[in-house]
Design a protein around this motif. Structure first.
Motif, PDB file in Angstrom:
ATOM      1  N   ARG B 100       0.813  -1.215   0.000  1.00 48.60           N
ATOM      2  CA  ARG B 100       0.000   0.000   0.000  1.00 48.60           C
ATOM      3  C   ARG B 100       0.846   1.264   0.000  1.00 48.60           C
ATOM      4  N   GLY B 101       2.080   1.141  -0.400  1.00 46.55           N
ATOM      5  CA  GLY B 101       2.934   2.300  -0.536  1.00 46.55           C
ATOM      6  C   GLY B 101       3.439   2.884   0.772  1.00 46.55           C
ATOM      7  N   THR B 102       3.063   2.287   1.886  1.00 44.98           N
ATOM      8  CA  THR B 102       3.521   2.821   3.165  1.00 44.98           C
ATOM      9  C   THR B 102       4.587   1.918   3.780  1.00 44.98           C
ATOM     10  N   GLU B 103       5.402   2.506   4.620  1.00 48.18           N
ATOM     11  CA  GLU B 103       6.467   1.735   5.235  1.00 48.18           C
ATOM     12  C   GLU B 103       5.886   0.737   6.241  1.00 48.18           C
ATOM     13  N   ALA B 104       4.820   1.160   6.927  1.00 45.61           N
ATOM     14  CA  ALA B 104       4.172   0.252   7.881  1.00 45.61           C
ATOM     15  C   ALA B 104       3.563  -0.932   7.141  1.00 45.61           C
ATOM     16  N   GLY B 105       2.878  -0.630   6.049  1.00 41.57           N
ATOM     17  CA  GLY B 105       2.276  -1.688   5.245  1.00 41.57           C
ATOM     18  C   GLY B 105       3.332  -2.650   4.741  1.00 41.57           C
ATOM     19  N   GLN B 106       4.461  -2.111   4.393  1.00 40.12           N
ATOM     20  CA  GLN B 106       5.554  -2.938   3.909  1.00 40.12           C
ATOM     21  C   GLN B 106       6.049  -3.881   4.998  1.00 40.12           C
ATOM     22  N   LYS B 107       6.153  -3.349   6.200  1.00 39.89           N
ATOM     23  CA  LYS B 107       6.634  -4.175   7.311  1.00 39.89           C
ATOM     24  C   LYS B 107       5.664  -5.327   7.605  1.00 39.89           C
ATOM     25  N   THR B 108       4.385  -4.990   7.672  1.00 40.81           N
ATOM     26  CA  THR B 108       3.421  -6.061   7.964  1.00 40.81           C
ATOM     27  C   THR B 108       3.371  -7.058   6.812  1.00 40.81           C
ATOM     28  N   ALA B 109       3.498  -6.570   5.580  1.00 43.47           N
ATOM     29  CA  ALA B 109       3.478  -7.472   4.432  1.00 43.47           C
ATOM     30  C   ALA B 109       4.619  -8.478   4.542  1.00 43.47           C
ATOM     31  N   ILE B 110       5.797  -7.976   4.868  1.00 42.68           N
ATOM     32  CA  ILE B 110       6.961  -8.848   4.989  1.00 42.68           C
ATOM     33  C   ILE B 110       6.774  -9.850   6.121  1.00 42.68           C
ATOM     34  N   ASP B 111       6.286  -9.359   7.261  1.00 42.59           N
ATOM     35  CA  ASP B 111       6.050 -10.257   8.395  1.00 42.59           C
ATOM     36  C   ASP B 111       5.060 -11.358   8.029  1.00 42.59           C
ATOM     37  N   GLN B 112       3.988 -10.948   7.385  1.00 47.37           N
ATOM     38  CA  GLN B 112       2.981 -11.901   6.935  1.00 47.37           C
ATOM     39  C   GLN B 112       3.602 -13.017   6.096  1.00 47.37           C
ATOM     40  N   LEU B 113       4.432 -12.587   5.161  1.00 42.55           N
ATOM     41  CA  LEU B 113       5.036 -13.557   4.245  1.00 42.55           C
ATOM     42  C   LEU B 113       5.945 -14.512   5.002  1.00 42.55           C
ATOM     43  N   ILE B 114       6.752 -13.966   5.892  1.00 39.95           N
ATOM     44  CA  ILE B 114       7.653 -14.807   6.675  1.00 39.95           C
ATOM     45  C   ILE B 114       6.849 -15.810   7.489  1.00 39.95           C
ATOM     46  N   GLN B 115       5.790 -15.290   8.082  1.00 38.40           N
ATOM     47  CA  GLN B 115       4.927 -16.125   8.902  1.00 38.40           C
ATOM     48  C   GLN B 115       4.334 -17.271   8.092  1.00 38.40           C
ATOM     49  N   ARG B 116       4.081 -17.020   6.833  1.00 43.23           N
ATOM     50  CA  ARG B 116       3.507 -18.068   5.995  1.00 43.23           C
ATOM     51  C   ARG B 116       4.574 -19.013   5.473  1.00 43.23           C
ATOM     52  N   GLY B 117       5.806 -18.782   5.873  1.00 46.25           N
ATOM     53  CA  GLY B 117       6.855 -19.751   5.569  1.00 46.25           C
ATOM     54  C   GLY B 117       7.486 -19.640   4.202  1.00 46.25           C
ATOM     55  N   VAL B 118       7.470 -18.444   3.611  1.00 45.72           N
ATOM     56  CA  VAL B 118       8.123 -18.318   2.309  1.00 45.72           C
ATOM     57  C   VAL B 118       9.623 -18.554   2.428  1.00 45.72           C
ATOM     58  N   ASP B 119      10.217 -19.038   1.341  1.00 41.16           N
ATOM     59  CA  ASP B 119      11.649 -19.329   1.347  1.00 41.16           C
ATOM     60  C   ASP B 119      12.489 -18.085   1.084  1.00 41.16           C
ATOM     61  N   GLY B 120      11.854 -17.075   0.502  1.00 40.25           N
ATOM     62  CA  GLY B 120      12.587 -15.848   0.190  1.00 40.25           C
ATOM     63  C   GLY B 120      11.602 -14.782  -0.257  1.00 40.25           C
ATOM     64  N   ILE B 121      12.072 -13.533  -0.296  1.00 36.60           N
ATOM     65  CA  ILE B 121      11.174 -12.442  -0.650  1.00 36.60           C
ATOM     66  C   ILE B 121      11.799 -11.513  -1.678  1.00 36.60           C
ATOM     67  N   ILE B 122      11.004 -11.153  -2.666  1.00 39.75           N
ATOM     68  CA  ILE B 122      11.405 -10.119  -3.617  1.00 39.75           C
ATOM     69  C   ILE B 122      10.650  -8.850  -3.241  1.00 39.75           C
ATOM     70  N   ILE B 123      11.391  -7.773  -3.031  1.00 40.20           N
ATOM     71  CA  ILE B 123      10.756  -6.539  -2.587  1.00 40.20           C
ATOM     72  C   ILE B 123      11.001  -5.392  -3.555  1.00 40.20           C
ATOM     73  N   ILE B 124       9.919  -4.760  -3.960  1.00 41.10           N
ATOM     74  CA  ILE B 124      10.060  -3.444  -4.583  1.00 41.10           C
ATOM     75  C   ILE B 124       9.734  -2.468  -3.472  1.00 41.10           C
ATOM     76  N   PRO B 125      10.761  -1.806  -2.904  1.00 39.28           N
ATOM     77  CA  PRO B 125      10.548  -1.037  -1.674  1.00 39.28           C
ATOM     78  C   PRO B 125       9.696   0.198  -1.949  1.00 39.28           C
ATOM     79  N   THR B 126       8.927   0.586  -0.948  1.00 34.81           N
ATOM     80  CA  THR B 126       8.230   1.855  -1.066  1.00 34.81           C
ATOM     81  C   THR B 126       9.277   2.946  -0.898  1.00 34.81           C
ATOM     82  N   ARG B 127       8.983   4.035  -1.565  1.00 37.22           N
ATOM     83  CA  ARG B 127       9.851   5.206  -1.594  1.00 37.22           C
ATOM     84  C   ARG B 127      10.925   5.269  -0.499  1.00 37.22           C
ATOM     85  N   SER B 128      12.142   4.901  -0.885  1.00 39.76           N
ATOM     86  CA  SER B 128      13.318   5.058  -0.032  1.00 39.76           C
ATOM     87  C   SER B 128      13.139   4.552   1.393  1.00 39.76           C
ATOM     88  N   SER B 129      12.586   3.359   1.504  1.00 39.56           N
ATOM     89  CA  SER B 129      12.449   2.751   2.822  1.00 39.56           C
ATOM     90  C   SER B 129      13.575   1.744   3.005  1.00 39.56           C
TER      91      SER B 129
END
Lengths: 325, 325
Positions: B100-129
């Motif tokens: 959602r373009g926010t740094e907070a949203g990015q953090k929860t998104a990443i946590d969610q993914l980790i929690q679901r057991g992904v092996d790795g993450i590709i991130i297009i970071p929100t503006r200079s985060s």
DNA sequence: CTATGATGATTAAACGATTAATCAAGAATA
DNA sequence: TATTCTTGATTAATCGTTTAATCATCATAG
């Protein structure tokens, strides 16, 4: 990269694993103090339950699959976004698979998702295909006329809304433009337009894939409004008109479908018809969720109405007279 | 909905579960006949290994996370599509999360993914985060000037390509149009344009969020080409020109960025600059894949060049003279 | 004829979480 | 005092797969 599991918490606190599990999930019988203790320690260690462990035991992965014909087509991301946020509310993640518009692609996409252990699948089927999904709960998002459909946008009513709006603005001579005469969605939209215009106004239908109308000629013949089945098509009309000197919206009002991002970039900004995608997504996820839980009392099929966004491209008719030279 | 597992196959064939597993995965020591027998029966019963069981034992889920700022923005689906097909080739599925373009949203998104057991993450970071992802292998897709970036498109070179192409067509008086002066991507593109034009041609820069140029005035001043930082902006230029009577491309050539679907719908069709998204996705997935496998000999950062698609909106200059009235 | 090896298959122990069954101990009841 | 209830916690089995360790069998070598 170091693992924190219930075993570790149990060991550190000198209690059993089962108690840890019970404390964290709120099941079983655990004293308030222990719950407090366990949750605190879990917080400290940044414990997250293992998705795999939980999935194995419960038989539920907490992941839904979403199959769409083409993620590149600008209509779908909007829906995908809605599904994602709705799913999150219900505690699901979504795995997106692209069927590439082919029936074979759709089949492999579905198989892939099942293989990855999704709890259910939302499918936007490729053109009139019959996705076989006996193995897992499924919600099919299609059109109201598709008998397999569980959730659909009311394209016909959208077409009616499109025509009625321009009719109410005083227009009496219409151009209806579709792209592909084989598309069920586009036909339903056109049918809706005809519902309103038949007998009440003059209109002609063109399919852009076959023949694009000569806008100058049509303007001379008295056409003042153009109803397109998509924003992309409406964009083509507006820009084609612009280069031919048919002024828009003064001489020609234009309206599209789908509320694409381009609608606010184009000048004049584009009026458009679109379903409430959030609602569409909510129903799809809701339907699927209760299918997974085997709640029986769920409507098997629901239709969401379309709305309109009025912008600059649709105007009250100035004078119902010929223009051009 | 009935479960087929290794146990069942083993029972039916009167052999042990371990042998079934070995036969299917090709590990351990199993006779050719038994392998034949097991695979045949597995095929018949349509056996699929349980993702949860395997994930639990091996510690790998076979799923990658993809975090994007806004799936609704038409730039991302193209990349997501590329990632999805590339990931599939490597045996991965992808879980898409919207920050959602926010740094907070990015953090929860990443946590969610980790929690679901992904092996790795590709991130297009929100503006200079600065996404914190110490817990899981990560590939960051950003811009070449971003020190955290693992994979990037060469926006500056894209800007150069944009300007050079129009320069070579004879244009000498340019309008550069950005949208948001705070966007690193847009600034890099503008910088690239300046690399070519500085000292070689006349140009002016406008940021649409602040002020949109008066195209009639600019045309009178001799501007013949407009370089936009995005297709959406280019669309606005083309349609704004159209309604003001500045003929495009005859009087004004326009070029954009990103190769959005609207580029072929608009008239004149839109020339555009874009990276090879397939290549971009390939590198991101490749980088992540080797990070997961801990192959050490992987370039930590790579940049992919941009290409050009020439359509109708860019023309050789006819006469470098004033137009308008 | 016994020791050694190779081959093919089996046992059993994980992986991490959930949950039914069990148990201990103190409170309430007869 | 003996019995039943309640509460809080533990044991142990289970989900499906993988894999190290073990074992049986038969062939080969000594």
């Amino acid at each position: 990269m170091i693992l924190v599991n219930q075993k570790q918490i149990a060991r550190e606190l000198g209690i059993s694993i089962a108690t840890v599990s019970n404390a964290l999930t709120g099941k079983g019988r655990v004293s308030a103090d222990v719950i407090q203790l366990v949750t605190a320690r879990a917080e400290e260690l940044e414990y997250f339950p293992s998705a795999a462990g939980r999935a194995l035991k419960t038989g539920r992965s907490g992941i839904l699959g979403l199959v769409i014909p083409d993620i590149t087509h600008p209509v779908f991301p909007d829906f995908a976004h809605g599904v994602e946020t709705e799913a999150e509310k219900c505690g699901y993640g979504i795995l997106i698979a692209d069927s590439r518009g082919t029936e074979a692609g759709q089949k492999t996409a579905i198989d892939q998702l099942i293989q990855r252990g999704v709890d259910g699948i939302i499918i936007i089927p490729t053109r009139s295909s019959n996705p076989n999904t006996s193995k897992v709960p499924t919600a099919i998002v299609s059109t109201p006329t598709d008998p397999k459909s569980n959730v659909a946008a009311n394209h016909r009513q959208g077409g009616q809304l499109s025509a009625q709006t321009l009719f109410d603005l005083g227009h009496r001579n219409f151009l209806l433009i579709g792209e592909d005469p084989m598309s069920p969605v586009q036909n339903e939209r056109i049918d809706g337009m005809k519902d309103i215009l038949d007998g009440a106004a003059k209109f002609e239908i063109y399919w852009a894939n076959e023949e694009f109308p000569d806008l100058v000629l049509k303007a001379k013949e008295g056409v003042t409004a153009c109803l397109a089945v998509s924003d992309l098509l409406a964009l083509r009309v507006i820009t084609e008109a612009g280069r031919l000197g048919v002024r828009c919206p003064d001489a020609l009002s234009v309206i599209g479908f789908d509320n694409l991002p381009l609608g606010t970039a184009v000048r004049p900004t584009l009026s458009t018809i679109m379903p409430d995608t959030t609602e569409l997504a909510r129903r799809a996820v809701g339907y699927l969720n209760s299918a997974i839980r085997q709640d029986s009392d769920q409507p098997s099929s629901s239709v969401v109405e379309m709305g309109i966004i009025l912008r600059e491209s649709t105007q009250k008719i100035t004078q119902p007279t010929q223009q051009g030279d």
